[in-house]
Design an enzyme around this catalytic site. Structure first.
Site, PDB file in Angstrom:
ATOM      1  N   GLU A   1      -8.876   9.761   4.565  1.00  0.00           N
ATOM      2  CA  GLU A   1      -8.698   8.108   4.600  1.00  0.00           C
ATOM      3  C   GLU A   1      -9.464   7.616   5.839  1.00  0.00           C
ATOM      4  O   GLU A   1      -8.392   8.383   7.093  1.00  0.00           O
ATOM      5  CB  GLU A   1      -7.488   7.256   4.752  1.00  0.00           C
ATOM      6  CG  GLU A   1      -7.130   7.084   2.947  1.00  0.00           C
ATOM      7  CD  GLU A   1      -5.650   6.104   3.180  1.00  0.00           C
ATOM      8  OE1 GLU A   1      -6.384   5.313   2.469  1.00  0.00           O
ATOM      9  OE2 GLU A   1      -4.576   6.638   3.176  1.00  0.00           O
ATOM     10  N   GLU A   2     -10.296   6.798   6.620  1.00  0.00           N
ATOM     11  CA  GLU A   2     -10.343   6.619   7.055  1.00  0.00           C
ATOM     12  C   GLU A   2      -9.190   6.111   8.804  1.00  0.00           C
ATOM     13  O   GLU A   2      -9.403   5.895   9.809  1.00  0.00           O
ATOM     14  CB  GLU A   2     -11.289   4.928   7.508  1.00  0.00           C
ATOM     15  CG  GLU A   2     -10.987   3.922   6.757  1.00  0.00           C
ATOM     16  CD  GLU A   2     -10.003   3.454   7.243  1.00  0.00           C
ATOM     17  OE1 GLU A   2     -10.046   2.994   8.658  1.00  0.00           O
ATOM     18  OE2 GLU A   2      -8.751   2.806   6.612  1.00  0.00           O
ATOM     19  N   SER A   3      -7.844   5.623   8.073  1.00  0.00           N
ATOM     20  CA  SER A   3      -6.519   5.493   8.818  1.00  0.00           C
ATOM     21  C   SER A   3      -6.283   6.815   9.550  1.00  0.00           C
ATOM     22  O   SER A   3      -5.079   6.269   9.479  1.00  0.00           O
ATOM     23  CB  SER A   3      -6.840   4.147   8.097  1.00  0.00           C
ATOM     24  OG  SER A   3      -5.471   4.542   6.489  1.00  0.00           O
TER      25      SER A   3
ATOM     26  N   SER B   1       6.313   3.730   8.712  1.00  0.00           N
ATOM     27  CA  SER B   1       5.344   4.665   9.823  1.00  0.00           C
ATOM     28  C   SER B   1       4.481   4.420  10.302  1.00  0.00           C
ATOM     29  O   SER B   1       5.402   4.480  11.618  1.00  0.00           O
ATOM     30  CB  SER B   1       3.782   4.138   8.042  1.00  0.00           C
ATOM     31  OG  SER B   1       2.605   5.177   7.973  1.00  0.00           O
ATOM     32  N   HIS B   2       3.679   3.854  10.225  1.00  0.00           N
ATOM     33  CA  HIS B   2       2.896   3.012  12.035  1.00  0.00           C
ATOM     34  C   HIS B   2       3.080   1.657  12.564  1.00  0.00           C
ATOM     35  O   HIS B   2       3.358   1.798  13.514  1.00  0.00           O
ATOM     36  CB  HIS B   2       1.083   3.552  11.962  1.00  0.00           C
ATOM     37  CG  HIS B   2       0.997   2.502  10.859  1.00  0.00           C
ATOM     38  ND1 HIS B   2       1.146   2.537   9.579  1.00  0.00           N
ATOM     39  CD2 HIS B   2       0.582   1.024  10.631  1.00  0.00           C
ATOM     40  CE1 HIS B   2       0.418   1.980   9.068  1.00  0.00           C
ATOM     41  NE2 HIS B   2       0.124   0.644   9.756  1.00  0.00           N
TER      42      HIS B   2
ATOM     43  N   LYS C   1      10.348   3.332   0.503  1.00  0.00           N
ATOM     44  CA  LYS C   1       8.855   3.967  -0.852  1.00  0.00           C
ATOM     45  C   LYS C   1       9.959   5.300  -1.902  1.00  0.00           C
ATOM     46  O   LYS C   1      10.226   6.167  -1.321  1.00  0.00           O
ATOM     47  CB  LYS C   1       7.699   4.215  -0.463  1.00  0.00           C
ATOM     48  CG  LYS C   1       7.570   5.444   0.246  1.00  0.00           C
ATOM     49  CD  LYS C   1       6.285   5.525   0.683  1.00  0.00           C
ATOM     50  CE  LYS C   1       5.495   6.957   1.445  1.00  0.00           C
ATOM     51  NZ  LYS C   1       4.113   7.455   1.346  1.00  0.00           N
TER      52      LYS C   1
ATOM     53  N   ASP D   1       5.938   8.483  10.938  1.00  0.00           N
ATOM     54  CA  ASP D   1       6.470   9.297  10.004  1.00  0.00           C
ATOM     55  C   ASP D   1       5.753  10.288  10.007  1.00  0.00           C
ATOM     56  O   ASP D   1       6.174  11.667   8.520  1.00  0.00           O
ATOM     57  CB  ASP D   1       6.544   8.050   8.466  1.00  0.00           C
ATOM     58  CG  ASP D   1       5.439   8.001   7.670  1.00  0.00           C
ATOM     59  OD1 ASP D   1       4.048   8.113   8.784  1.00  0.00           O
ATOM     60  OD2 ASP D   1       5.512   8.135   6.823  1.00  0.00           O
TER      61      ASP D   1
ATOM     62  N   ASP E   1       3.045  11.439   9.045  1.00  0.00           N
ATOM     63  CA  ASP E   1       1.518  12.286   8.178  1.00  0.00           C
ATOM     64  C   ASP E   1      -0.249  11.431   9.189  1.00  0.00           C
ATOM     65  O   ASP E   1      -0.515  11.552   7.392  1.00  0.00           O
ATOM     66  CB  ASP E   1       1.764  10.733   6.759  1.00  0.00           C
ATOM     67  CG  ASP E   1       1.976   9.385   6.465  1.00  0.00           C
ATOM     68  OD1 ASP E   1       2.050   8.867   7.513  1.00  0.00           O
ATOM     69  OD2 ASP E   1       2.069   8.449   5.968  1.00  0.00           O
ATOM     70  N   ARG E   2       0.192  10.650   9.343  1.00  0.00           N
ATOM     71  CA  ARG E   2      -1.048  10.226  10.059  1.00  0.00           C
ATOM     72  C   ARG E   2      -1.513  11.703  11.245  1.00  0.00           C
ATOM     73  O   ARG E   2      -0.612  11.509  11.640  1.00  0.00           O
ATOM     74  CB  ARG E   2      -1.332   8.428  11.192  1.00  0.00           C
ATOM     75  CG  ARG E   2      -1.499   7.848   9.684  1.00  0.00           C
ATOM     76  CD  ARG E   2      -1.941   6.361  10.167  1.00  0.00           C
ATOM     77  NE  ARG E   2      -1.423   5.481   9.450  1.00  0.00           N
ATOM     78  CZ  ARG E   2      -2.390   4.514   9.398  1.00  0.00           C
ATOM     79  NH1 ARG E   2      -2.420   3.886  10.557  1.00  0.00           N
ATOM     80  NH2 ARG E   2      -1.521   3.940   8.348  1.00  0.00           N
TER      81      ARG E   2
ATOM     82  N   ASP F   1       2.149   9.947  13.776  1.00  0.00           N
ATOM     83  CA  ASP F   1       2.700   8.362  13.595  1.00  0.00           C
ATOM     84  C   ASP F   1       3.721   8.225  13.621  1.00  0.00           C
ATOM     85  O   ASP F   1       4.497   9.498  13.507  1.00  0.00           O
ATOM     86  CB  ASP F   1       1.808   7.642  12.451  1.00  0.00           C
ATOM     87  CG  ASP F   1       2.134   8.504  10.548  1.00  0.00           C
ATOM     88  OD1 ASP F   1       2.199   9.049  11.311  1.00  0.00           O
ATOM     89  OD2 ASP F   1       1.980   7.515  10.281  1.00  0.00           O
TER      90      ASP F   1
ATOM     91  N   LYS G   1      -0.365  12.352   3.045  1.00  0.00           N
ATOM     92  CA  LYS G   1      -1.577  13.141   3.634  1.00  0.00           C
ATOM     93  C   LYS G   1      -0.817  13.476   5.232  1.00  0.00           C
ATOM     94  O   LYS G   1       0.931  13.649   5.356  1.00  0.00           O
ATOM     95  CB  LYS G   1      -2.110  11.726   4.488  1.00  0.00           C
ATOM     96  CG  LYS G   1      -1.371  10.610   5.219  1.00  0.00           C
ATOM     97  CD  LYS G   1      -2.053   9.460   5.663  1.00  0.00           C
ATOM     98  CE  LYS G   1      -1.266   8.127   5.819  1.00  0.00           C
ATOM     99  NZ  LYS G   1      -1.166   7.338   4.464  1.00  0.00           N
TER     100      LYS G   1
ATOM    101  N   ARG H   1      -8.759  -6.526   7.941  1.00  0.00           N
ATOM    102  CA  ARG H   1      -9.384  -5.384   7.908  1.00  0.00           C
ATOM    103  C   ARG H   1     -11.117  -5.577   7.901  1.00  0.00           C
ATOM    104  O   ARG H   1     -11.313  -5.632   6.699  1.00  0.00           O
ATOM    105  CB  ARG H   1      -8.820  -3.793   7.913  1.00  0.00           C
ATOM    106  CG  ARG H   1      -7.540  -3.899   7.643  1.00  0.00           C
ATOM    107  CD  ARG H   1      -6.925  -2.275   7.490  1.00  0.00           C
ATOM    108  NE  ARG H   1      -5.178  -2.178   7.267  1.00  0.00           N
ATOM    109  CZ  ARG H   1      -4.616  -2.298   8.534  1.00  0.00           C
ATOM    110  NH1 ARG H   1      -5.230  -2.591   9.412  1.00  0.00           N
ATOM    111  NH2 ARG H   1      -3.513  -2.231   8.374  1.00  0.00           N
TER     112      ARG H   1
ATOM    113  N   THR I   1      -7.866   1.949  -1.762  1.00  0.00           N
ATOM    114  CA  THR I   1      -6.789   2.257  -0.264  1.00  0.00           C
ATOM    115  C   THR I   1      -5.509   3.325  -0.478  1.00  0.00           C
ATOM    116  O   THR I   1      -4.318   1.898  -1.516  1.00  0.00           O
ATOM    117  CB  THR I   1      -6.918   1.333   0.468  1.00  0.00           C
ATOM    118  OG1 THR I   1      -8.242   1.440   1.000  1.00  0.00           O
ATOM    119  CG2 THR I   1      -6.004   1.566   2.274  1.00  0.00           C
TER     120      THR I   1
ATOM    121  N   THR J   1       0.665  -1.163   0.118  1.00  0.00           N
ATOM    122  CA  THR J   1      -0.098  -0.157  -0.158  1.00  0.00           C
ATOM    123  C   THR J   1       0.888   0.928   0.446  1.00  0.00           C
ATOM    124  O   THR J   1       0.531   2.777  -0.153  1.00  0.00           O
ATOM    125  CB  THR J   1      -1.167   0.135   1.682  1.00  0.00           C
ATOM    126  OG1 THR J   1      -1.712  -1.551   1.074  1.00  0.00           O
ATOM    127  CG2 THR J   1      -2.097   1.123   1.493  1.00  0.00           C
TER     128      THR J   1
ATOM    129  N   ARG K   1       7.572  -2.885   2.519  1.00  0.00           N
ATOM    130  CA  ARG K   1       8.136  -2.778   4.350  1.00  0.00           C
ATOM    131  C   ARG K   1       8.299  -3.795   4.577  1.00  0.00           C
ATOM    132  O   ARG K   1       8.151  -5.441   4.496  1.00  0.00           O
ATOM    133  CB  ARG K   1       6.551  -2.622   4.768  1.00  0.00           C
ATOM    134  CG  ARG K   1       6.590  -0.660   4.506  1.00  0.00           C
ATOM    135  CD  ARG K   1       5.619  -0.397   5.819  1.00  0.00           C
ATOM    136  NE  ARG K   1       5.007   1.129   5.165  1.00  0.00           N
ATOM    137  CZ  ARG K   1       3.742   1.868   5.570  1.00  0.00           C
ATOM    138  NH1 ARG K   1       3.166   1.462   7.033  1.00  0.00           N
ATOM    139  NH2 ARG K   1       4.155   3.357   5.213  1.00  0.00           N
TER     140      ARG K   1
END
Ligand code: VG1
Ligand code: CO
Length: 541
Positions: A361-363, A111-112, A124, A277, A279-280, A275, A374, A494, A342, A17, A21
């Site tokens: 996004e919902e995440s 990320s998270h 990435k 990195d 972005d969240r 998070d 984001k 999920r 997603t 995604t 990773r």
């Protein structure tokens, strides 16, 4: 001194995604990082080009940066702009790519996901627009890793990444830059900093949990130094290679310290977390949690209150599993709305083409056309700007929002570390049942449609199939199921659950209660326990 190092393909270097990773020991393994980096340069070309490089500061970030720099030099890159200490938040990296009109950038992040010698690492590539490479490009990189026979490496000493300034590495320029200043300057152009300073000067209290990850220095500079929030507003503010053992995923489960404070007797006015990195974001009011889908909807409805969005929004995009709350706002505003698969890479074309201004996004991901990722701190600042103008509590703003638009009760249930074959078998079996579902009744609800989401990009016409199973009901309820593409161990299932309440009654339920029939229907339709052996989720958001 450039060496051509013989190598051979390593299986499984397929970006998911959001980039490639893997467990850190895998990335540290012989030729692993080098093969993937060479595949990036082989696909996008390096000769004479300028790139941005930075990461979320996790374990191996510093060593990986030195390897990537030597390979960039060996492949003929002209210049690399690196965040000091090899650190850049993902949104700051996206901004630097755009600001300097570079040929893209490499972001080192998982990320998270937790960081450390036994945890996760990731790499990435972002395009010249600042956004994550689209599937066509990541596919080409993956194919390249399957045929690679050699990579180019410059023999040289480490670059000094601790000191801001210009150096050379072979024939390549390395500019080490302050990771925060350009990003902070961008935020000043979007938000009413004098109004935010007045808010804090007036006694407004906030807690920001940076979770020992990359956002700490950004949040301290912007919230405490520039906006005058009390010293210590930002906790866990120092980025650590293992995130201090924290799981830097800003949700109620992992940001439990913040949640406890915000639900406690001396809660400040506003709480937020970000998070690994940066972005969240998670946003919490005093005594009230804001679901990310609702956050996107509230931001869309109120963005015009911030100077950067005063002219209104071109449109709003959300990922398919994200609740339809933002759609209701788009309809009310008479602006365009889009539903994408997603992953932030699917928003890039819509943003570049000017079709949308906000995405979410919902995440726990929200962002706008100011960058192509984001952006956690951006979302937090937009919320603050809205709070400063409306002079209401988060709880009151949410209550008014639901009263006006109705409430999309929403929750995501994650079932982690399922054996991959079991998860695949369940999804395969579920897919097979889809054609027969419309018309059936379950839990007193009628199924109206069931499919596997496929997306045709409205800008370039590219098609992405199998992006998640959706089951839609006559009353507006919805079940979505997909497997995570960011994990490094087994499969994570999920399950996304949604139910609409038009109001005026029934707007104040506990989401898990409101969703109970939808949850039961999901388990039964997917035969979840039968296939996976699980009956309760590991994480509920
Ligand atoms: C998850 C989220 C997705 C997000 C992605 C990257 O992907 O669900 O919405 O874009 O992580 O976010 P998946 O495939 O595991 O569901 V981040 O902050 O990890 O770059
Ligand atoms: Co992230």
């Amino acid at each position: 001194m450039i060496t051509t190092v013989p190598t051979q393909p390593i299986a499984g270097q397929k970006p998911g995604t959001s980039g490639l990773r893997k467990k850190t020991p895998v990335f540290i393994g012989r030729h692993y990082l080098e093969n993937f980096t060479q595949a990036i340069f082989d696909v996008v070309g390096a000769k004479g080009k300028t790139f941005v490089l930075g990461g979320d500061g996790r374990y191996f970030n510093d060593r990986a940066a030195q390897v990537i720099l030597r390979m960039a030099a060996a492949n003929g890159a002209a210049r690399v702009i690196v965040g000091q200490g090899a650190n850049l938040s993902t949104p700051a990296a996206s901004h630097l790519i755009r600001l300097n009109k570079t040929d893209g950038g490499i972001i080192m992040s998982a990320s998270h996901n937790p960081g450390g010698p036994e945890e996760d690492f990731g790499v990435k590539f972002n395009m010249p627009n600042g956004g994550p490479a689209p599937e066509s490009v990541t596919e080409a990189m993956f194919r390249r890793t399957e045929e690679i026979t050699e990579y180019q490496m410059l023999e040289a000493q480490d670059v000094d990444l601790a000191t801001v300034g210009r150096q050379t590495l072979g024939g390549m320029i390395v500019d080490v830059v302050d990771p925060v200043s350009d990003y902070a300057a961008l935020m000043e152009t979007l938000f009413d900093f004098p109004a935010l300073r007045a808010l804090f000067a007036g006694g407004f209290r906030m807690r920001m949990d940076a979770m020992c990850a990359v956002t700490g220095p950004y949040a301290v500079e912007i919230l405490e130094n520039r906006l005058g929030a009390a010293q210590g507003t930002v906790t866990h503010a120092t980025p650590l290679p293992d995130f201090g053992g924290m799981h830097p995923d800003p949700n109620p489960t992992w940001a439990h310290e913040l949640m406890a404070e915000m639900m406690g007797p001396d809660a400040p006015d506003f709480g937020a977390a970000s998070d690994g990195d940066g972005d969240r974001n998670m946003v919490v009011g005093r005594g009230i949690y804001v679901s990310p889908s609702d956050s996107l909807a509230v931001l869309a409805a109120n963005a015009h209150l911030a100077p950067g969005y005063a002219r209104g929004l071109a449109g709003v995009a959300r990922s398919m599993p994200t609740s339809a709350a933002a759609d209701r706002v788009a309809d009310a505003l008479g602006i365009a709305k889009f539903e994408t698969p997603t992953g932030w890479k699917f928003f890039g074309n819509l943003l570049d083409d000017g079709k949308v201004t906000l995405c979410g996004e919902e995440s726990f991901g929200t962002g706008s056309d100011h960058v192509r990722e984001k952006d956690g701190l951006w979302a937090i600042l937009l919320w603050l700007n809205i709070l400063a103008v409306r002079k209401q509590s988060v709880a009151d703003i949410l209550a008014e929002h639901w009263a006006k638009y109705g409430r999309n009760y929403y929750s995501r249930h994650d079932f982690e570390a399922i054996a991959t074959d079991k998860a695949d078998a369940m999804i395969t079996a579920l897919r097979a049942t889809l054609p027969g579902l419309p018309g059936q009744q379950i839990e007193g609800m009628t199924i109206t449609a069931a499919d596997d989401f496929a997306y045709t990009d409205p800008v370039d016409g590219s098609v992405s199939a199998k992006q998640g199973v959706r089951i839609l009901f006559a009353d507006g309820s919805r079940i979505v199921m997909r497997l995570s593409g960011t994990g490094t161990e087994g499969a994570t299932l999920r399950v996304y659950l949604e139910r609409y309440a038009a109001g005026p009654d029934g707007l104040d339920l506990d989401p898990q209660e409101a969703l109970a029939p939808v949850i039961r229907a999901a388990h039964s339709l997917a035969r979840l326990t039968e296939f996976t052996g699980r009956d309760a989720p590991d994480v509920v958001t």
